[in-house]
Enzyme design. Structure first.
Site, mmCIF file in Angstrom:
data_model
loop_
_atom_site.group_PDB
_atom_site.id
_atom_site.type_symbol
_atom_site.label_atom_id
_atom_site.label_comp_id
_atom_site.label_asym_id
_atom_site.label_seq_id
_atom_site.Cartn_x
_atom_site.Cartn_y
_atom_site.Cartn_z
ATOM 1 N N LYS A 99 0.872 -1.163 0.000
ATOM 2 C CA LYS A 99 0.000 0.000 0.000
ATOM 3 C C LYS A 99 0.912 1.216 0.000
ATOM 4 O O LYS A 99 1.646 1.452 0.961
ATOM 5 C CB LYS A 99 -0.912 0.004 1.225
ATOM 6 C CG LYS A 99 -1.862 1.187 1.215
ATOM 7 C CD LYS A 99 -2.666 1.303 2.489
ATOM 8 C CE LYS A 99 -3.114 2.740 2.649
ATOM 9 N NZ LYS A 99 -3.643 3.016 3.986
ATOM 10 N N GLY A 160 -7.971 9.553 9.371
ATOM 11 C CA GLY A 160 -8.246 9.729 10.791
ATOM 12 C C GLY A 160 -9.293 10.778 11.119
ATOM 13 O O GLY A 160 -9.580 11.027 12.279
ATOM 14 N N GLY A 188 -10.688 8.222 6.148
ATOM 15 C CA GLY A 188 -11.697 9.242 6.359
ATOM 16 C C GLY A 188 -13.059 8.732 6.771
ATOM 17 O O GLY A 188 -13.935 9.527 7.091
#
Lengths: 268, 379
Positions: A99, A160, A188
């Site tokens: 990622k 976050g 989010g």
């Protein structure tokens, strides 16, 4: 029902990917993973002294859960840094999945699109299966696909924040304009309804961490997200009714002349 | 009974002292010179913060933590009698603050405490700007705070020193400067040789990792400063979406600033990033910290089990007392009381769990087990 999806040759049932940071304890993390039924777990290594295998104990705990691991490059601020860490993570975790996160703004943890594209290009050439954490910009997303990314991870909102999908229009555009590319909303999301909305829009999956890890009861919240993701996906497959401006009775109301309804100027 | 204790950190010292008081012979082994310099408990902030900690890790430590504070009150008096030293500690509570942009964190924190049922009888107080100025004039940069008046903080280095004096005076024997390689049934093995005892207690913290299944280290980094321009009388926690810090005052204008928490077992020195995070956050608490002197930057690994709660592993002739994670001072007394209770054949106290140690399939330990009587209940 076999509603599966594919990414880099893997067939996945679960449409919920889970992060492993910030839980009250590794035990609660393990229980949350079980409750979420996630098949893919992200794991960070930047600050764990990977060169001396400092995070080994924790990583082994995660490995024992038997899930597909998706190491991330969180904490990197340049392509060079991210590429080096990706190479290290391939050694450590024996997976070419990565990622890719390259932070451009520290306060928002907003991805740097330029460095991201550069790193994605290099890593794809080196045979990595790159999962780029990106903004929802269509052109950037296209360039990432051109660079070799077979999946995209646009944000819902900054990491976050728990704000949900700040720009559903942009996400829907990606769904329409990049057919055949799995899209994972990453970052989010705050509540299960946000996740359901993402799946309703036609996103392939969502990736969460804080929303579960920092919930009052992470295990229950993991379960709630699992159900919401399933509901959102079902809704997408079922096809939602179109939105209308006025109410429409689902059964005819005999004896009510139409001009009595609001908007026709009749007396009520 | 002759008890051998491997590791003279917080748990080893407390156990030695309590066992000596109960009339046992105690030998204490440590790689240090007896001052505890290399113990995790020596560099810790030693905050007794059951509410703050319960808000982030869970309600199961709230009541035990409050109980431990009451126990500290008694123990510090007894320790004064035994050592002639008064360990400084303060019970003025903790102040929890957040900057204007992060007010949501403060509300979230307060909400978590209410959910935990901690709102009763003044345990959680909301201070507006005026009230905050009255309580702590130096926190001028903040408009509000959560005050947790029942939380406390003690001077851990003074405690280490006082415990060493008490152990000496009560006749405890020290074997220092020897690295411990194994703690086994009825013996403690150091680089210098094997020492036989009636009961061996393994209190090595992260140092016991090789011998303790499921134990891991959680890296923490901490700074000790001297800041003559800042007058804070009690611990302060700064909430932030990413850079949470706490600060605990010490005598002579010193402050302990902590702590990072990384799932890493690296014992390498504090990194630049951690310095930046801790010090940037600190500077926003009070500009007077700009001219503070950094006295120490230390890193260590907190010993933790998978549930992050303490655990005692039992086998005949040996007891492993470990897993205090970041709650050495908050839960240490209960872990020590639990170990003492188990030695008397009584149950441990919550939240300490007790497991029977799995047999190590080595010829030596098998031979050992045949000859050793059950030590549990010897006292």
């Amino acid at each position: 029902m076999s509603d599966t999806w594919q990414v880099y040759g893997e067939t996945l049932r679960s449409r919920l990917l889970l992060g492993t940071a910030g839980y009250p304890s590794p035990l609660i993390l393990e229980q949350a993973v079980a409750a979420s039924e996630a098949q893919v777990l992200t794991v960070s290594l930047r600050r764990q002294a990977p060169e001396t295998r400092g995070g080994d104990s924790f990583w082994q705990h995660i490995r024992r859960m038997g899930k597909q691991l998706l190491p991330n490059t969180a904490g990197c601020h340049s392509a060079t840094e991210a590429i080096a860490l990706a190479r290290m993570s391939r050694e450590l975790f024996q997976t070419h999945w990565i990622k890719l996160e390259v932070t451009g703004d520290d306060y928002n943890l907003q991805p740097d699109p330029f460095q991201l594209l550069e790193a994605a290009t290099t890593l794809s050439k080196e045979g990595f299966a790159v999962f780029p954490y990106c903004t929802d910009d269509l052109v950037l997303c296209r360039r990432l696909v051109d660079a070799g990314c077979q999946v995209l991870m646009p944000w819902g909102a900054p990491i976050g924040t728990g704000q949900g999908l700040l720009n559903p229009y942009a996400l829907q555009t990606l769904v329409k304009r990049l057919p055949g590319v799995p899209l994972i909303v990453d970052a989010g999301l705050g509540t299960p309804s946000h996740a359901a909305q993402a799946l309703e829009l036609g996103m392939s999956a969502v990736l969460l961490n804080t929303a579960v890890a920092r919930a009052g009861d992470p295990v229950r919240m993991a379960q709630a997200f699992r159900l919401a993701v399933a509901a959102g996906r079902l809704a997408h497959l079922a096809g939602a009714m179109p939105k209308r401006l006025s109410a429409e009775p689902s059964t005819p109301v005999p004896g009510t002349p139409f001009w009595h309804e609001q908007g026709y100027g009749g007396n009520r | 009974m002759h008890v051998g204790i491997g590791g003279a950190g917080l748990v080893g010292r407390l156990l030695a002292w309590r066992l000596l008081r109960a009339g046992h012979a105690v030998s204490l082994f440590d790689q240090d010179q007896g001052n505890g310099q290399q113990a995790a408990g020596f560099i810790a902030a030693a905050m007794l913060a059951p509410y703050s900690e319960a808000a982030s890790v869970g309600s199961e430590i709230l009541e035990p933590g409050l109980k431990a504070i009451r126990l500290w009150a008694r123990w510090l008096e007894e320790l004064r009698d035994d050592s002639g030293r008064q360990v400084p500690w303060q019970r003025r509570g903790t102040l929890v603050v957040a900057h204007q942009a992060d007010q949501v964190e403060l509300h979230w924190f307060r909400q978590r405490l209410l959910v935990l049922g901690a709102s009763a009888s003044g345990a959680v107080r909301w201070l507006d700007r005026t009230a905050l100025r009255q309580q702590e004039p130096a926190l001028d940069a903040f408009d509000a705070a959560v005050h947790l008046p029942r939380e406390a903080c003690l001077d851990n280095r003074a405690l280490f020193a006082a415990l060493a004096v008490a152990i000496d005076r009560l006749g405890g024997r020290w074997r220092v400067g020897e690295r411990i390689t194994h703690v086994e049934a009825q013996r403690i093995v150091t680089e210098a040789g094997t020492h036989h005892v009636d009961m061996a207690l393994d209190c090595r913290g992260f140092g016991a990792k090789a011998q303790l299944e499921g134990l891991r280290g959680v890296r923490g980094e901490i700074l000790w400063l001297r800041a003559p321009e800042v007058q804070l009388s009690r611990p302060v926690r700064l909430l932030h979406p990413r850079y949470q810090i706490y600060l605990a005052p010490r005598p002579q204008q010193r402050y302990v600033i902590g702590a990072t928490e990384l799932e890493s077992e690296s014992l390498a020195p504090v990194t630049v990033r951690s310095h930046l995070e801790l010090l940037s956050a600190l500077y926003t608490l009070h500009p007077g910290f700009a001219e503070a002197q950094v006295l120490e930057a230390r890193s260590h690994c907190r010993p933790a089990f998978m549930n992050n709660l303490p655990q005692i592993a039992l086998a005949p002739g040996v007891m492993r007392v470990n897993g205090l994670y970041r709650h050495g001072y908050l839960l240490g007394p209960l872990l020590v009381q639990s170990a003492l209770a188990l030695l008397r054949g009584e149950p441990a106290l919550a939240p300490v769990s007790v497991v029977q140690e799995r047999k190590v399939p080595s010829a030596m330990s098998a031979a050992q087990e045949r000859t050793v009587p059950t030590a549990i209940g010897l006292m």
